[in-house]
Scaffold this active site. Structure first.
Site, PDB file in Angstrom:
ATOM      1  N   LYS A   1       0.946  -1.025   0.154  1.00 15.57           N
ATOM      2  CA  LYS A   1      -0.219   0.066  -0.248  1.00 15.57           C
ATOM      3  C   LYS A   1       1.265   1.103   0.144  1.00 15.57           C
ATOM      4  O   LYS A   1       2.023   1.136  -0.657  1.00 15.57           O
ATOM      5  CB  LYS A   1      -1.012  -0.071   1.395  1.00 15.57           C
ATOM      6  CG  LYS A   1      -1.666  -1.429   1.422  1.00 15.57           C
ATOM      7  CD  LYS A   1      -2.977  -1.223   2.468  1.00 15.57           C
ATOM      8  CE  LYS A   1      -3.670  -2.748   1.769  1.00 15.57           C
ATOM      9  NZ  LYS A   1      -4.700  -2.975   3.299  1.00 15.57           N
TER      10      LYS A   1
ATOM     11  N   HIS B   1      -8.288  -3.389  -6.446  1.00  8.32           N
ATOM     12  CA  HIS B   1      -8.285  -3.220  -4.327  1.00  8.32           C
ATOM     13  C   HIS B   1      -9.281  -2.727  -4.288  1.00  8.32           C
ATOM     14  O   HIS B   1      -9.743  -1.259  -4.997  1.00  8.32           O
ATOM     15  CB  HIS B   1      -7.014  -3.152  -4.147  1.00  8.32           C
ATOM     16  CG  HIS B   1      -7.159  -3.711  -2.525  1.00  8.32           C
ATOM     17  ND1 HIS B   1      -6.968  -2.699  -1.597  1.00  8.32           N
ATOM     18  CD2 HIS B   1      -6.176  -4.126  -2.496  1.00  8.32           C
ATOM     19  CE1 HIS B   1      -7.391  -3.212  -0.907  1.00  8.32           C
ATOM     20  NE2 HIS B   1      -6.587  -4.179  -0.554  1.00  8.32           N
TER      21      HIS B   1
ATOM     22  N   GLU C   1      -9.966  -0.067  -1.414  1.00  8.54           N
ATOM     23  CA  GLU C   1      -9.205   1.034  -1.541  1.00  8.54           C
ATOM     24  C   GLU C   1      -8.998   1.926  -2.764  1.00  8.54           C
ATOM     25  O   GLU C   1      -9.661   2.806  -2.669  1.00  8.54           O
ATOM     26  CB  GLU C   1      -8.015   0.868  -0.528  1.00  8.54           C
ATOM     27  CG  GLU C   1      -7.849   0.198   0.537  1.00  8.54           C
ATOM     28  CD  GLU C   1      -6.611  -0.514   0.788  1.00  8.54           C
ATOM     29  OE1 GLU C   1      -5.672  -0.128   0.305  1.00  8.54           O
ATOM     30  OE2 GLU C   1      -7.379  -0.573   1.826  1.00  8.54           O
TER      31      GLU C   1
ATOM     32  N   GLY D   1      -7.620  -4.764   6.886  1.00  6.98           N
ATOM     33  CA  GLY D   1      -6.999  -3.781   7.539  1.00  6.98           C
ATOM     34  C   GLY D   1      -7.545  -3.533   9.452  1.00  6.98           C
ATOM     35  O   GLY D   1      -7.514  -2.871  10.271  1.00  6.98           O
TER      36      GLY D   1
HETATM   37  P1  PGA Z   1      -4.249  -6.691   5.702  1.00  5.41           P
HETATM   38  O1  PGA Z   1      -4.756  -5.752   3.824  1.00  5.41           O
HETATM   39  O2  PGA Z   1      -3.488  -8.329   5.699  1.00  5.41           O
HETATM   40  O3  PGA Z   1      -4.017  -5.129   6.406  1.00  5.41           O
HETATM   41  O4  PGA Z   1      -6.387  -6.552   5.864  1.00  5.41           O
HETATM   42  C1  PGA Z   1      -5.006  -6.792   3.414  1.00  5.41           C
HETATM   43  C2  PGA Z   1      -5.338  -6.367   1.175  1.00  5.41           C
HETATM   44  O5  PGA Z   1      -5.424  -4.796   1.700  1.00  5.41           O
HETATM   45  O6  PGA Z   1      -4.416  -6.329  -0.061  1.00  5.41           O
END
Ligand code: PGA
Length: 251
Positions: free
Chosen positions: A11, A95, A97, A173
């Protein structure tokens, strides 16, 4: 047999020197791991510096996004040709996000997936339902819409290299992982949709990764599920001490 993929999504973390330090620590801890594809996805600016650092290792590089045009007046964008030039072999597309904060839709995911394939990058196409969708009983509907929309117009042979990542948005997350059964149920559904689009054989060869709070403590259970072929790891990929044990899930 489907070769497992463990991919770290860094990220918006890690400057060049931080990324180099992580690779330097990680590479020796995973160098004897065979039969697992290991991928890390740094920010665009860091990709070229990781090429010499990962040369001769079993770690491949992914970008976190790609634009669909090859070149032109598109300020701020990066094309698949440029990512390949920077050293990426894979690219994360769609993704949650990006869907949530940058307005990505099935249509943009579709264009990006096609551009990645045309540019010889392996797309890691992400899909996943929100908590609201799950609570409304719409999980399968959302997964099917995202999958079919993202893959629209691709033939079975064009689709073949694509890696799919199932990431329930409520598990990203948050420290909340889907249970092994919840994840397996979604993965089996996804493979079924892929079979309806491309036939059993192609669907049977597709790697479907799970993502959402994957850590050393839960990776073994997830990886023991019939349709889970790897993990897309966010938070736990930022340190060698937490990522290496995930890569080494068979230990
Ligand atoms: P995370 O993120 O392992 O921090 O939950 C996974 C991702 O967003 O690919």
């Amino acid at each position: 047999m489907r070769k497992p993929v463990i991919a770290g999504n860094w990220k918006l973390f890690k400057t060049k020197n931080e990324a180099l330090a992580l690779i330097e620590e990680l590479a020796p801890q995973v160098k004897d791991v065979d039969n697992v594809e290991i991928i890390v996805a740094p920010v665009f600016t860091v990709l070229p510096s990781l090429v010499p650092a990962t040369a001769g290792t079993n770690i491949s590089l992914a970008a976190q996004d790609v634009f669909w045009e090859e070149e032109g007046a598109f300020t701020g964008e990066v094309s698949s040709r440029m990512l390949l030039d920077a050293g990426a072999s894979h690219v994360i597309i769609g993704h949650s996000e990006r869907r949530q904060y940058f307005g990505e839709t099935e249509a943009t995911v579709n264009k990006k997936t096609k551009a990645a394939l045309a540019g010889a990058l392996v797309p890691i196409m992400c899909i996943g339902e929100t908590l609201d969708a799950r609570e409304a009983g719409d999980t399968f509907k959302v997964l099917e819409t995202q999958l079919k929309g993202g893959l629209e117009g691709l033939t079975a042979s064009q689709f073949a290299p694509v890696i799919v990542a199932y990431e329930p948005v409520w598990a990203i997350g948050t420290g909340k992982t889907a249970t092994d059964d919840q994840a397996q149920e979604a993965h089996a559904f996804i493979r079924g949709v892929l079979a309806s689009l491309y036939g059993q054989e192609t669907a049977g060869k597709t790697r479907i990764l799970y993502g959402g709070s994957v850590k050393a403590e839960n990776v073994k259970g997830l990886m023991s599920c019939a349709d889970i072929d790897g993990a897309l790891v966010g938070g736990a990929s930022l340190k060698a001490a937490t990522f290496a044990p995930i890569v080494r899930f068979r230990d």
